[in-house]
Design a protein around this motif. Structure first.
Motif, PDB file in Angstrom:
ATOM      1  N   UNK A 113       6.514  18.434  -2.292  1.00  0.00           N
ATOM      2  CA  UNK A 113       6.199  19.196  -3.511  1.00  0.00           C
ATOM      3  C   UNK A 113       5.019  18.566  -4.252  1.00  0.00           C
ATOM      4  N   UNK A 114       5.008  17.255  -4.363  1.00  0.00           N
ATOM      5  CA  UNK A 114       3.889  16.583  -5.034  1.00  0.00           C
ATOM      6  C   UNK A 114       2.601  16.798  -4.242  1.00  0.00           C
ATOM      7  N   UNK A 162       1.828  19.401  -2.421  1.00  0.00           N
ATOM      8  CA  UNK A 162       1.367  20.771  -2.694  1.00  0.00           C
ATOM      9  C   UNK A 162       0.739  20.844  -4.088  1.00  0.00           C
ATOM     10  N   UNK A 163       1.392  20.208  -5.061  1.00  0.00           N
ATOM     11  CA  UNK A 163       0.857  20.214  -6.426  1.00  0.00           C
ATOM     12  C   UNK A 163      -0.536  19.607  -6.472  1.00  0.00           C
ATOM     13  N   UNK A 164      -0.705  18.485  -5.775  1.00  0.00           N
ATOM     14  CA  UNK A 164      -2.008  17.816  -5.777  1.00  0.00           C
ATOM     15  C   UNK A 164      -3.073  18.676  -5.112  1.00  0.00           C
ATOM     16  N   UNK A 167      -3.094  21.982  -4.980  1.00  0.00           N
ATOM     17  CA  UNK A 167      -3.427  23.072  -5.906  1.00  0.00           C
ATOM     18  C   UNK A 167      -4.332  22.569  -7.030  1.00  0.00           C
ATOM     19  N   UNK A 168      -4.197  21.278  -7.351  1.00  0.00           N
ATOM     20  CA  UNK A 168      -5.046  20.703  -8.399  1.00  0.00           C
ATOM     21  C   UNK A 168      -6.381  20.222  -7.816  1.00  0.00           C
ATOM     22  N   UNK A 214      -7.176  18.357  -4.716  1.00  0.00           N
ATOM     23  CA  UNK A 214      -7.397  17.265  -3.766  1.00  0.00           C
ATOM     24  C   UNK A 214      -6.910  17.642  -2.368  1.00  0.00           C
ATOM     25  N   UNK A 252      -8.749  26.455  -8.190  1.00  0.00           N
ATOM     26  CA  UNK A 252      -8.150  25.142  -8.440  1.00  0.00           C
ATOM     27  C   UNK A 252      -7.552  25.141  -9.850  1.00  0.00           C
ATOM     28  N   UNK A 253      -6.388  24.537  -9.996  1.00  0.00           N
ATOM     29  CA  UNK A 253      -5.753  24.470 -11.319  1.00  0.00           C
ATOM     30  C   UNK A 253      -6.712  23.795 -12.301  1.00  0.00           C
ATOM     31  N   UNK A 254      -6.818  24.374 -13.471  1.00  0.00           N
ATOM     32  CA  UNK A 254      -7.674  23.784 -14.500  1.00  0.00           C
ATOM     33  C   UNK A 254      -9.120  24.242 -14.424  1.00  0.00           C
ATOM     34  N   UNK A 255      -9.438  25.133 -13.456  1.00  0.00           N
ATOM     35  CA  UNK A 255     -10.837  25.542 -13.318  1.00  0.00           C
ATOM     36  C   UNK A 255     -11.152  26.826 -14.088  1.00  0.00           C
ATOM     37  N   UNK A 288      -4.638  31.038 -13.128  1.00  0.00           N
ATOM     38  CA  UNK A 288      -4.011  31.695 -11.993  1.00  0.00           C
ATOM     39  C   UNK A 288      -2.506  31.448 -12.013  1.00  0.00           C
ATOM     40  N   UNK A 347       0.804  30.991  -9.497  1.00  0.00           N
ATOM     41  CA  UNK A 347       1.307  30.806  -8.139  1.00  0.00           C
ATOM     42  C   UNK A 347       2.813  30.992  -8.119  1.00  0.00           C
TER      43      UNK A 347
END
Ligand SMILES: Cc1ncc(C[n+]2csc(CCOP(=O)(O)OP(=O)(O)O)c2C)c(N)n1
Ligand code: SF4
Lengths: 274, 380
Positions: B64-65, B67-69, B71-72, B74, B220-223, B227, B229
């Motif tokens: 999960x981490x 996937x989170x990374x 999406x952010x 990396x 990308x999250x924060x861009x 969005x 998900x």
């Protein structure tokens, strides 16, 4: 006149599927309000939720949002925050999601003090699956999987999180509008793991079956009457407090967060040659 | 960090190095033998390149981490072994549904959880069908050497970024714990693929809109795209489908999850072949066993037996038609694998009953050349 929070809400995603009078709307409203009042740019906020009624609300807030897996929101959020520490990452979760299936992630996130804010709506049941027993259901309560009454004791989540190492821990009910928003703001500002529990009404299951109340406002009134401020509770006996909801701020301390520790480690590791 | 040149190193370390070369800057995992050396090496290397290492509380949170990374923004990887891989399956399903690139190294071992830590190839089907949900494809690769642990890890990232799909490296203890020579090329000789990111006006962005054979550009999250998900059945706009009446709105997105892989199968699938043109006996294998197969086939040729070898470098997707064509000349096909028969049935399905498909199954470790040669002589 336009609602002052309209710009924070993805109105195009309406209608929602929550029952009338549910606490979920309030919780998201407060989170959006808190972010707004802090002046944080909404495009740098990521709301992360798991699965459950409460988790469904993230897509109505005008920021990046994820509905992840049941219980795993904090694990996803951990990856997001570590990957981009500039983001304000807030987890909104239900009691079953956050403390049942996701309990392990909750305590470990607090222990490692990662810079996340968790807002947990505690409605005392697993609502979206039909009102079954949750780890927060009161002793003796009748739910769809405790037809003879609950024989287990519920979690005191704030005490659990305090022991696990969170730097900010607070509990309010949906009656305590302003203190709850202030707590969410404080939690977001903390450089570490913060946890805000909101005891809120699920009129459909908690209200109807556990509290035996028919109107959402009756639930809120019930919370109001059952709540005792932490400061007052300190002078009360355990017996007097047995059916009370203790509200207030339980932890408010400073401790360096994981992201910051990792940043320092990175600087040192470049200099050393492991 | 590590300069181009020749090194004598452990397979698992080569895998970690490959990841760093590929641009992996986030790694989350939970210790398990025979995977742990990957995590240990990532813990040492990542801070030096500005990346993040975290040891999570279990394998569920590790995926999960990861996937989170991703999406952010990396390139992100996790590594585990069979029992941990089982725990990751729900997360893998989420990555497939949300089209999140990530790499999962599975250093396979004999299961179940408390089983021995010897190598095996037991997770082939788990990689393909382990997660929930009926319509999806993943990509899985199988390294045979320390060099390939390096090269294929880079390839895994490239494929993952290109197709926005979890890519699984089906390594195992016998290759992960092998020490041999690794040639590290000049960094600029390595081809790297990065995900396409959204560049359009946020108002016009549809997170899951793409031609059937492609993955969409990623926000990308924060861009600034704000969005949403979800792992739910969702539309091209990313709206969850909560009523069966509207199911058709998600149909295309869901079919594309398979189509984007299937329609690029010729580009994705890598196979290694030897003496197939006139082969009457073909050995199909992968991983370490394929090295034994090659030796056995060469020995057989010296004895005058028309033997050939087909090694699956890409295990999934399984290229039925190509494998059928390559095996056209054979009377018998030996499938050598270290499990109770997983690729065996894929081969049977692909050749469709025209030829004899003979299992040569071991339950642990890897085949020796003699074991394979014996079988070749038996069926020739
Ligand atoms: C792995 C997994 N197990 C079970 C479920 C079913 N499930 C969905 S929501 C839910 C309970 C959510 O309860 P809670 O977090 O208290 O949220 P509420 O619905 O009360 O807001 C469960 C058990 C699931 N989606 N995934
Ligand atoms: S079931 Fe309960 S928690 Fe779910 S939307 Fe209805 S009132 Fe809210």
């Amino acid at each position: 006149m336009e609602h002052p929070l309209r710009s924070l809400i993805k109105v195009e995603n309406l209608p929602h599927e929550f029952c009338p009078g549910c606490a979920i709307g309030q919780v998201y409203h407060w989170v959006a309000r808190a972010v707004d009042e802090l002046g944080i740019d909404m495009s740098k906020v990521v709301l992360v939720s798991g699965i459950g009624c409460c988790a469904r609300g993230v897509r109505f807030v005008r920021c990046d949002a994820l509905t992840t897996l049941h219980g795993r929101a904090i694990a996803f959020a951990t990856g997001i925050k570590l990957a981009n520490p500039k983001l304000t990452v807030i987890v909104v979760t239900g009691d079953g999601d956050g403390s049942g299936i996701g309990g392990n992630h909750l305590i470990h996130a607090a222990r490692r003090n990662i810079e996340l804010t968790v807002v947990l709506l505690n409605n005392g049941v697993y609502a979206s699956t039909g009102g079954q027993l949750a780890p927060t259901t009161p002793y003796g309560a009748y739910t769809s999987t405790t037809p003879f009454g609950n024989i287990e004791d519920p979690f005191d989540l704030c005490r659990l999180l305090e022991a696990a190492g969170a730097v900010y821990v607070a509990r309010w009910t949906t009656y305590h509008v302003r203190p709850a928003i202030e707590s969410i703001k404080k939690g977001i500002k903390k450089n570490g793991f913060s946890f805000i529990e909101i005891i809120g009404q699920c009129p459909t299951y908690l209200g109807r079956y556990i509290l035996k109340l028919s109107e959402p406002v009756e639930c809120i009134d019930w919370f109001k009457n059952k709540s005792v401020r932490k400061e007052l509770a300190e002078s009360m006996s355990e017996e007097e407090l047995s059916d009370k909801i203790i509200v207030g701020e339980f932890v408010d301390k400073e401790k360096i967060g994981l992201v910051e520790r990792y940043r320092r480690l990175t600087e040192e590791s470049v200099r050393s040659d492991v | 960090m590590i300069k181009p040149g020749s090194y004598f190193i452990l397979g698992n370390h080569a895998c970690a190095l490959g990841a760093i070369y590929a641009g992996c800057r986030f790694f989350a995992a939970y210790p398990i033998t025979p995977q742990s050396e990957i995590a240990e090496e990532m813990a040492r290397l990542l801070p030096k390149v500005g990346g993040v290492f975290i040891q999570m509380e279990d394998e569920i949170s590790s995926i999960c981490a990861t996937i989170g990374a991703s999406l952010a923004g990396l390139k992100a990887m996790t590594a585990t072994s069979g029992p941990g891989f089982s725990l990751m399956q729900e997360g893998i399903g989420y990555a497939i549904a949300t089209e999140t690139p990530c790499v999962i190294i599975d250093v396979q071992r004999v299961g179940p959880s408390t089983g021995s830590i010897f190598g095996q190839q037991g997770d082939v089907m788990q990689a393909r069908w382990g997660t929930h949900g009926g319509i999806y494809e993943i990509i899985a690769l199988s390294p045979s050497s320390v060099q390939e642990l390096f090269d294929l890890t880079i390839q895994a990232f490239n494929l993952s970024e290109e197709y926005r799909v979890p890519v699984i490296m089906l390594s195992d203890a016998s290759v992960g714990h092998l020490r041999e020579t690794l040639i590290v090329p000049e960094a600029d000789k390595i081809r790297l693929v990065n995900r396409r990111v959204a560049t359009c006006n946020p108002e016009e962005y549809k997170p899951f809109e793409a031609p059937m054979d492609k993955s969409p550009p990623m926000a990308i999250l924060g861009s600034g795209y704000r969005v949403y998900y979800t792992g739910h059945l969702h539309t091209e706009e990313g709206h969850p489908i909560l009523s069966l009446v509207r199911y058709h709105l998600a149909d295309k997105v869901w079919r594309r999850l398979s189509a984007k892989i299937r329609s690029n199968i010729d580009k994705i699938v890598m196979l290694e072949t030897k003496y197939l043109e006139d082969a009457e006996v073909i050995v199909i294998s992968y991983g370490m066993s394929a090295r034994a197969a090659l030796k056995a086939v060469m020995d057989a040729r010296e004895m005058g037996i028309k033997a050939g070898m087909l090694r699956l470098v890409t295990i999934w997707p399984f290229h039925d038609s190509l494998i059928r064509d390559l095996c056209a000349s054979a009377k018998s096909i030996i499938v050598a694998e270290v499990n109770n028969g997983q690729i065996l049935y894929e081969v049977k399905r692909a050749v469709d009953g025209d030829q004899k498909v003979i299992p040569l199954l071991k339950l642990v470790d890897t085949h020796t050349p003699d074991e394979i040669l014996l079988k070749i002589k038996e069926v020739a």
